[in-house]
Design an enzyme around this catalytic site. Sequence first.
Site, mmCIF file in Angstrom:
data_model
loop_
_atom_site.group_PDB
_atom_site.id
_atom_site.type_symbol
_atom_site.label_atom_id
_atom_site.label_comp_id
_atom_site.label_asym_id
_atom_site.label_seq_id
_atom_site.Cartn_x
_atom_site.Cartn_y
_atom_site.Cartn_z
ATOM 1 C CG HIS A 299 -1.102 -3.308 7.230
ATOM 2 N ND1 HIS A 299 -1.137 -2.244 7.185
ATOM 3 C CD2 HIS A 299 -0.656 -3.988 8.352
ATOM 4 C CE1 HIS A 299 -0.330 -1.849 8.268
ATOM 5 N NE2 HIS A 299 -0.153 -2.795 9.210
ATOM 6 C CG HIS B 40 1.950 -5.560 12.590
ATOM 7 N ND1 HIS B 40 3.235 -4.477 12.371
ATOM 8 C CD2 HIS B 40 0.881 -4.809 12.173
ATOM 9 C CE1 HIS B 40 2.384 -3.448 11.956
ATOM 10 N NE2 HIS B 40 1.567 -3.498 11.736
ATOM 11 C CG ASN C 116 6.059 -2.472 13.106
ATOM 12 O OD1 ASN C 116 5.818 -3.541 12.644
ATOM 13 N ND2 ASN C 116 5.193 -2.159 13.837
ATOM 14 C CE LYS D 134 3.147 0.979 6.979
ATOM 15 N NZ LYS D 134 2.815 0.245 8.205
ATOM 16 C CG HIS E 257 1.168 4.723 10.404
ATOM 17 N ND1 HIS E 257 0.538 3.739 11.281
ATOM 18 C CD2 HIS E 257 0.638 5.773 11.119
ATOM 19 C CE1 HIS E 257 -0.158 4.245 12.177
ATOM 20 N NE2 HIS E 257 -0.129 5.427 12.062
ATOM 21 C CG HIS F 62 -3.632 1.401 9.247
ATOM 22 N ND1 HIS F 62 -3.280 2.631 9.064
ATOM 23 C CD2 HIS F 62 -2.522 0.645 9.775
ATOM 24 C CE1 HIS F 62 -2.050 2.617 9.600
ATOM 25 N NE2 HIS F 62 -1.663 1.761 10.013
ATOM 26 C CG ASP G 49 -2.893 -2.695 11.562
ATOM 27 O OD1 ASP G 49 -1.585 -3.051 11.764
ATOM 28 O OD2 ASP G 49 -3.067 -1.523 12.140
#
Length: 354
Positions: free
Chosen positions: A14, A16, A42, A102, A139, A177, A250
């Site tokens: 996970h 970003h 995202n 996702k 999420h 998460h 995350d």
Amino acid sequence: MLHTLNITRPDDFHLHLRDGAQMQAVLPFSARQFGRAIIMPNLKPPIVTTELALAYRQRILAALTDEQKKTFEPLMTLYLTDNTSPEEITRAKDSGFIHGIKLYPAGATTHSDAGVTDITRCYATLEAMQKNNMPLLIHGEVTDPEIDIFDREKVFIDCILSPLIHQFPELRIVLEHITTQDAVAFISAAPDNIAATITAHHLRYNRNEIFRGGVRPHYYCLPILKRENHRQALIRAATGGCKKFFLGTDSAPHTRLLKENNCGCAGIFTAHAAIELYAAVFDQAGALDKLEAFASFHGADFYQLPRNTSSITLQKADWQVPETIPFASDTLIPLCAGEQLHWKMAASTSALSI
Ligand SMILES: NC(=O)N[C@@H](CC(=O)O)C(=O)O
Ligand SMILES: [Zn+2]
Ligand SMILES: [Zn+2]
């Protein structure tokens, strides 16, 4: 006492990375330590098609050095919307580069505005995912502002996730998460096609950290940090050897300005010291022998990927985390900024042989 630890190169399930110059600034931190990473979709605008995901993948690869390309691979995902078609799932599967879809409930977290407003609108698409063996990454928080922010994960599990699993019993699902003992209990009791990632920050801190001596925006993330009893449940899950729990940082970089703001955004940057932050938690729990399975085996097995064959070395050595990290034309504040950490990844295995 153990002073060095060799483990199979871990993966981050996970991550970003953002895009452009920001991506170029943070990517080396992940490439240093991880073999692969699940790249979250995202962006603004979000990665909603296979075509966009493949182009994003190319941008990530282009930002890696030849050396890094040999040891780090981005695993792409798509951002589920009310309008994602079943055909898009087939295209994603056929590409061979997309490893998950996702689900962001619309409004639940950073850059989730384009997310799903009502999961029943996605049933045909979820059907296609189940058929194509394409994991759903979630999420897991409800978005109703009337629901207490500390309860949003539990309510999501009870009201959305449980019925979803009932409806799609073969769908592979990662609850991302996780932050509560309720999530730990739910995942532990669920069938083998349901798993969860756990971050280093949720293992290290409880919700007091957000308010220690004043408001501390760099500890604000979603799902928000919870009470100590929940943190203890996460530690037991991560260090307990159960194959349903695995590493997902995350790591979510934001500029310092956007964090230290009248309405600061959610996300904690941990990629600069990810494996070291996890190692400290496992060390403190007396479970360093369980780190490799959590960081390098369980996730790969769940995603039906081969385990990495190379290894990394962690050494017990003090080092200081920088106060700030350059982030394109801005800076970001990393977790543990200015603090001493007690585990350090060796620069390379050969550097250790002395
Ligand atoms: N975790 C966060 O607080 N923020 C993430 C989004 C997410 O993973 O929910 C981000 O993209 O900044
Ligand atoms: Zn999230
Ligand atoms: Zn995230």
